[in-house]
Design a protein around this motif. Structure first.
Motif, PDB file in Angstrom:
ATOM      1  N   ASN A   1      31.772  46.068  49.693  1.00  0.00           N
ATOM      2  CA  ASN A   1      31.516  47.399  49.120  1.00  0.00           C
ATOM      3  C   ASN A   1      32.819  48.024  48.617  1.00  0.00           C
ATOM      4  O   ASN A   1      32.875  48.607  47.528  1.00  0.00           O
ATOM      5  CB  ASN A   1      30.896  48.320  50.181  1.00  0.00           C
ATOM      6  CG  ASN A   1      29.379  48.309  50.154  1.00  0.00           C
ATOM      7  OD1 ASN A   1      28.766  47.767  49.242  1.00  0.00           O
ATOM      8  ND2 ASN A   1      28.769  48.904  51.161  1.00  0.00           N
ATOM      9  N   ILE A   2      33.878  47.908  49.420  1.00  0.00           N
ATOM     10  CA  ILE A   2      35.172  48.465  49.025  1.00  0.00           C
ATOM     11  C   ILE A   2      35.743  47.711  47.836  1.00  0.00           C
ATOM     12  O   ILE A   2      36.219  48.310  46.862  1.00  0.00           O
ATOM     13  CB  ILE A   2      36.164  48.417  50.209  1.00  0.00           C
ATOM     14  CG1 ILE A   2      35.618  49.197  51.400  1.00  0.00           C
ATOM     15  CG2 ILE A   2      37.531  48.976  49.779  1.00  0.00           C
ATOM     16  CD1 ILE A   2      36.367  48.939  52.693  1.00  0.00           C
ATOM     17  N   LEU A   3      35.691  46.386  47.900  1.00  0.00           N
ATOM     18  CA  LEU A   3      36.290  45.583  46.834  1.00  0.00           C
ATOM     19  C   LEU A   3      35.584  45.795  45.502  1.00  0.00           C
ATOM     20  O   LEU A   3      36.224  45.800  44.445  1.00  0.00           O
ATOM     21  CB  LEU A   3      36.281  44.103  47.213  1.00  0.00           C
ATOM     22  CG  LEU A   3      37.068  43.184  46.267  1.00  0.00           C
ATOM     23  CD1 LEU A   3      38.542  43.570  46.241  1.00  0.00           C
ATOM     24  CD2 LEU A   3      36.896  41.722  46.661  1.00  0.00           C
ATOM     25  N   ARG A   4      34.289  45.971  45.527  1.00  0.00           N
ATOM     26  CA  ARG A   4      33.567  46.238  44.269  1.00  0.00           C
ATOM     27  C   ARG A   4      34.080  47.515  43.617  1.00  0.00           C
ATOM     28  O   ARG A   4      34.206  47.591  42.394  1.00  0.00           O
ATOM     29  CB  ARG A   4      32.065  46.337  44.538  1.00  0.00           C
ATOM     30  CG  ARG A   4      31.414  45.009  44.910  1.00  0.00           C
ATOM     31  CD  ARG A   4      29.904  45.144  45.067  1.00  0.00           C
ATOM     32  NE  ARG A   4      29.361  43.980  45.750  1.00  0.00           N
ATOM     33  CZ  ARG A   4      28.984  43.963  47.033  1.00  0.00           C
ATOM     34  NH1 ARG A   4      29.065  45.077  47.751  1.00  0.00           N
ATOM     35  NH2 ARG A   4      28.526  42.860  47.576  1.00  0.00           N
ATOM     36  N   GLU A   5      34.357  48.535  44.433  1.00  0.00           N
ATOM     37  CA  GLU A   5      34.894  49.769  43.866  1.00  0.00           C
ATOM     38  C   GLU A   5      36.316  49.559  43.357  1.00  0.00           C
ATOM     39  O   GLU A   5      36.718  50.155  42.345  1.00  0.00           O
ATOM     40  CB  GLU A   5      34.864  50.883  44.920  1.00  0.00           C
ATOM     41  CG  GLU A   5      33.474  51.268  45.417  1.00  0.00           C
ATOM     42  CD  GLU A   5      32.561  51.800  44.326  1.00  0.00           C
ATOM     43  OE1 GLU A   5      33.041  52.066  43.192  1.00  0.00           O
ATOM     44  OE2 GLU A   5      31.352  51.960  44.592  1.00  0.00           O
ATOM     45  N   ALA A   6      37.089  48.738  44.038  1.00  0.00           N
ATOM     46  CA  ALA A   6      38.440  48.432  43.566  1.00  0.00           C
ATOM     47  C   ALA A   6      38.392  47.730  42.211  1.00  0.00           C
ATOM     48  O   ALA A   6      39.159  48.046  41.295  1.00  0.00           O
ATOM     49  CB  ALA A   6      39.165  47.560  44.588  1.00  0.00           C
ATOM     50  N   ILE A   7      37.475  46.796  42.073  1.00  0.00           N
ATOM     51  CA  ILE A   7      37.324  46.083  40.803  1.00  0.00           C
ATOM     52  C   ILE A   7      36.861  47.041  39.710  1.00  0.00           C
ATOM     53  O   ILE A   7      37.376  47.041  38.589  1.00  0.00           O
ATOM     54  CB  ILE A   7      36.345  44.911  40.967  1.00  0.00           C
ATOM     55  CG1 ILE A   7      36.964  43.828  41.864  1.00  0.00           C
ATOM     56  CG2 ILE A   7      35.955  44.322  39.608  1.00  0.00           C
ATOM     57  CD1 ILE A   7      35.990  42.742  42.273  1.00  0.00           C
ATOM     58  N   ALA A   8      35.871  47.896  40.049  1.00  0.00           N
ATOM     59  CA  ALA A   8      35.329  48.836  39.063  1.00  0.00           C
ATOM     60  C   ALA A   8      36.387  49.828  38.582  1.00  0.00           C
ATOM     61  O   ALA A   8      36.344  50.272  37.433  1.00  0.00           O
ATOM     62  CB  ALA A   8      34.139  49.592  39.658  1.00  0.00           C
ATOM     63  N   ALA A   9      37.360  50.148  39.436  1.00  0.00           N
ATOM     64  CA  ALA A   9      38.412  51.098  39.053  1.00  0.00           C
ATOM     65  C   ALA A   9      39.353  50.512  38.012  1.00  0.00           C
ATOM     66  O   ALA A   9      40.066  51.259  37.338  1.00  0.00           O
ATOM     67  CB  ALA A   9      39.196  51.534  40.290  1.00  0.00           C
ATOM     68  N   GLY A  10      39.371  49.199  37.875  1.00  0.00           N
ATOM     69  CA  GLY A  10      40.144  48.561  36.813  1.00  0.00           C
ATOM     70  C   GLY A  10      41.630  48.431  37.063  1.00  0.00           C
ATOM     71  O   GLY A  10      42.380  48.069  36.156  1.00  0.00           O
ATOM     72  N   GLU A  11      42.083  48.714  38.293  1.00  0.00           N
ATOM     73  CA  GLU A  11      43.517  48.654  38.590  1.00  0.00           C
ATOM     74  C   GLU A  11      43.899  47.447  39.435  1.00  0.00           C
ATOM     75  O   GLU A  11      45.057  47.323  39.822  1.00  0.00           O
ATOM     76  CB  GLU A  11      43.942  49.926  39.329  1.00  0.00           C
ATOM     77  CG  GLU A  11      44.039  51.138  38.443  1.00  0.00           C
ATOM     78  CD  GLU A  11      45.475  51.482  38.103  1.00  0.00           C
ATOM     79  OE1 GLU A  11      46.389  50.893  38.670  1.00  0.00           O
ATOM     80  OE2 GLU A  11      45.675  52.357  37.243  1.00  0.00           O
ATOM     81  N   SER A  12      42.934  46.579  39.755  1.00  0.00           N
ATOM     82  CA  SER A  12      43.212  45.488  40.678  1.00  0.00           C
ATOM     83  C   SER A  12      42.963  44.120  40.059  1.00  0.00           C
ATOM     84  O   SER A  12      41.949  43.909  39.377  1.00  0.00           O
ATOM     85  CB  SER A  12      42.335  45.624  41.935  1.00  0.00           C
ATOM     86  OG  SER A  12      42.759  46.688  42.745  1.00  0.00           O
ATOM     87  N   LYS A  13      43.881  43.230  40.304  1.00  0.00           N
ATOM     88  CA  LYS A  13      43.667  41.804  40.081  1.00  0.00           C
ATOM     89  C   LYS A  13      43.467  41.191  41.464  1.00  0.00           C
ATOM     90  O   LYS A  13      44.381  41.194  42.293  1.00  0.00           O
ATOM     91  CB  LYS A  13      44.853  41.144  39.391  1.00  0.00           C
ATOM     92  CG  LYS A  13      44.699  39.626  39.234  1.00  0.00           C
ATOM     93  CD  LYS A  13      45.871  39.018  38.482  1.00  0.00           C
ATOM     94  CE  LYS A  13      45.753  37.494  38.441  1.00  0.00           C
ATOM     95  NZ  LYS A  13      44.472  37.063  37.814  1.00  0.00           N
ATOM     96  N   VAL A  14      42.276  40.707  41.739  1.00  0.00           N
ATOM     97  CA  VAL A  14      41.961  40.184  43.071  1.00  0.00           C
ATOM     98  C   VAL A  14      42.545  38.781  43.180  1.00  0.00           C
ATOM     99  O   VAL A  14      42.053  37.835  42.564  1.00  0.00           O
ATOM    100  CB  VAL A  14      40.447  40.170  43.326  1.00  0.00           C
ATOM    101  CG1 VAL A  14      40.159  39.684  44.745  1.00  0.00           C
ATOM    102  CG2 VAL A  14      39.849  41.559  43.103  1.00  0.00           C
ATOM    103  N   VAL A  15      43.597  38.664  43.964  1.00  0.00           N
ATOM    104  CA  VAL A  15      44.315  37.384  44.058  1.00  0.00           C
ATOM    105  C   VAL A  15      43.888  36.573  45.258  1.00  0.00           C
ATOM    106  O   VAL A  15      44.089  35.343  45.275  1.00  0.00           O
ATOM    107  CB  VAL A  15      45.833  37.605  44.095  1.00  0.00           C
ATOM    108  CG1 VAL A  15      46.315  38.229  42.797  1.00  0.00           C
ATOM    109  CG2 VAL A  15      46.259  38.442  45.299  1.00  0.00           C
ATOM    110  N   ALA A  16      43.299  37.224  46.281  1.00  0.00           N
ATOM    111  CA  ALA A  16      42.970  36.462  47.480  1.00  0.00           C
ATOM    112  C   ALA A  16      41.911  37.166  48.317  1.00  0.00           C
ATOM    113  O   ALA A  16      41.817  38.393  48.342  1.00  0.00           O
ATOM    114  CB  ALA A  16      44.223  36.252  48.327  1.00  0.00           C
TER     115      ALA A  16
END
Length: 429
Positions: free
Chosen positions: A44-59
């Motif tokens: 749930n948290i990571l989806r919001e991080a992705i939606a915010a557009g400021e994160s490259k999920v590396v791991a």
């Protein structure tokens, strides 16, 4: 960390008149972001991080393959990132050097992962409660201050529109002088049943899941999602739900914490594997008011107006701060109409993580403390843990909220920390 950022303020972020404007972000670089604990709430948290557009999920890191690999597939579908997968957060931090780490594991793992991430130079979003013991929380605050990194605690009610407007109402004095607050969570349930221990499922490193906490046989009642009611890994309903409503009390008052605490707790109904109280009452004596916590894990009914929240009892009336039902003020003068504010929550799981994540990003870019800074989360977690310490000690305890000490009670003070299982070492305060 040098970054060029363009902040575009969006009026759509204003959900009620007292709601702060949260920015939408356009950037030239993205934060290297990692998630530890890729289950339901972590995603749930990571989806919001992705939606915010400021994160490259590396791991992604999880000790259970049943959650780790589906989460990696979802991230790839959401934004094209192909995160590396790990079972050991230490290896992940060392190899990937994330700039943001999300900690969404069970409670007993929060402190070690948070401190390791901070010491490696990452900012941290850690779920509530921040830890299993009060001294762990002190070590987390110390690490955050020494590294000067941002730590956001996941008490998203701090940015929920109706909670913000409700606090404005309370602090304006419209409820009058408040002498008592009643915080409560009541959900239904039955006695349950005993589930036998089994071998851990394939792909789950159960030893690593238990980590610094006691190693006990695997049981499906504990994992997935049942750990909250096992005292080796959490602090029961008060540790889980209590922090949300303890945080509302501390948000409202200018006091840092209670002076005396007494808990009465028992297992009146449950006959299952769990060992946390199914019935608990805690009295918190502040200098200017009293607060009461109560929960039960049975007896759902339609007789009570609300099953979660806080009632603030004032000379001008009673104010209920709720969750999915918003807030309501019941005037003492029956000639006056009640006042109500509806909630504004995101549909899936009824949260405001999106707004909390936006504040986290803004805090990083502005080098300021976030709305749910680690010290705020620590003090709110303390409220729950003090109730549990009183329950475990079997007596009233006196607390100095400034020095964060239990007074004149060595036996109760022993519960401020606990033994860690080798090879994990308890954080030094």
């Amino acid at each position: 960390m040098n970054r060029r950022k363009f902040l575009k303020m969006s009026s759509a972020g204003v959900l009620v008149s007292s709601m702060p404007v949260f920015p939408s972000f356009t950037q030239y670089a993205k934060y290297r972001t990692a998630l530890v604990g890729s289950g339901w709430w972590g995603m749930n948290i990571l989806r919001e991080a992705i939606a915010a557009g400021e994160s490259k999920v590396v791991a992604l890191c999880d000790v259970d393959d049943r959650y780790l690999y589906p989460a990696a597939d979802e991230v790839n579908k959401l934004n094209g990132d192909r995160p590396k997968t790990y079972k050991d957060y230490r290896e992940m931090i060392q190899k990937e050097r994330p700039e943001i780490v999300i900690v969404a594991t069970p409670d007993h793992w929060h402190p070690l992962i948070t401190i390791a991430a901070l010491q490696a130079g990452a900012h941290v979003y850690v779920e509530k409660p921040i830890g299993h013991t009060i001294n762990e929380g002190k070590a987390m605050v110390k690490a955050a201050r020494e590294t000067n990194q941002v730590v956001q605690v996941g008490t998203h009610r701090r940015v929920s529109p109706h909670n913000i407007s409700g606090m404005d109402f309370l602090k304006s004095g419209k409820a009058g002088k408040i002498g008592m607050v009643r915080a409560f969570v009541h959900y239904g349930g039955d006695a349950g049943k005993v589930i036998p221990d089994t071998e851990a499922p394939k792909g789950l490193d159960w030893n690593a899941w238990c980590g610094p906490a006691p190693l006990r046989p695997y049981n499906a009642a504990i994992h997935p999602r049942g750990f909250r009611q096992f005292l080796d890994y959490s602090n029961g309903q008060l540790g889980d739900w209590g922090i949300h409503w303890m945080d509302q009390i501390l948000w409202w008052t200018e006091e840092k914490g209670p002076r005396k605490i007494f808990s009465s707790s028992a297992r009146r109904i449950k006959k299952d594997n769990t060992d946390a109280p199914d019935t608990q009452l805690v009295n918190y004596e502040f200098e200017s008011f009293n607060a009461v916590w109560e929960h039960r894990l049975y007896g759902a009914n339609e007789a009570e107006k609300a099953n979660v929240g806080c009632y603030f009892y004032g000379t001008e009336g009673t104010f209920h701060m709720g969750w999915q039902d918003g807030w309501t003020f019941y005037p003492a003068d029956k000639k006056k109409s009640l006042i109500h504010a509806d909630p504004v929550l995101h549909t899936v799981d009824h949260h405001n993580v999106k707004e909390l994540w936006a504040d986290f990003l803004l805090s990083i870019s502005q080098k300021r403390r976030p709305v749910c800074d680690i010290e705020i989360g620590h003090r709110s977690t303390n409220m729950s843990l003090l109730g549990m310490i009183s329950a475990k000690a079997g007596r009233s305890i006196s607390w100095d909220p400034e020095k964060e000490m239990i007074l004149d009670d060595g036996g109760a003070s022993a519960f401020l920390k606990r033994d860690y299982r080798a090879p994990w070492i308890y954080p030094i305060v």
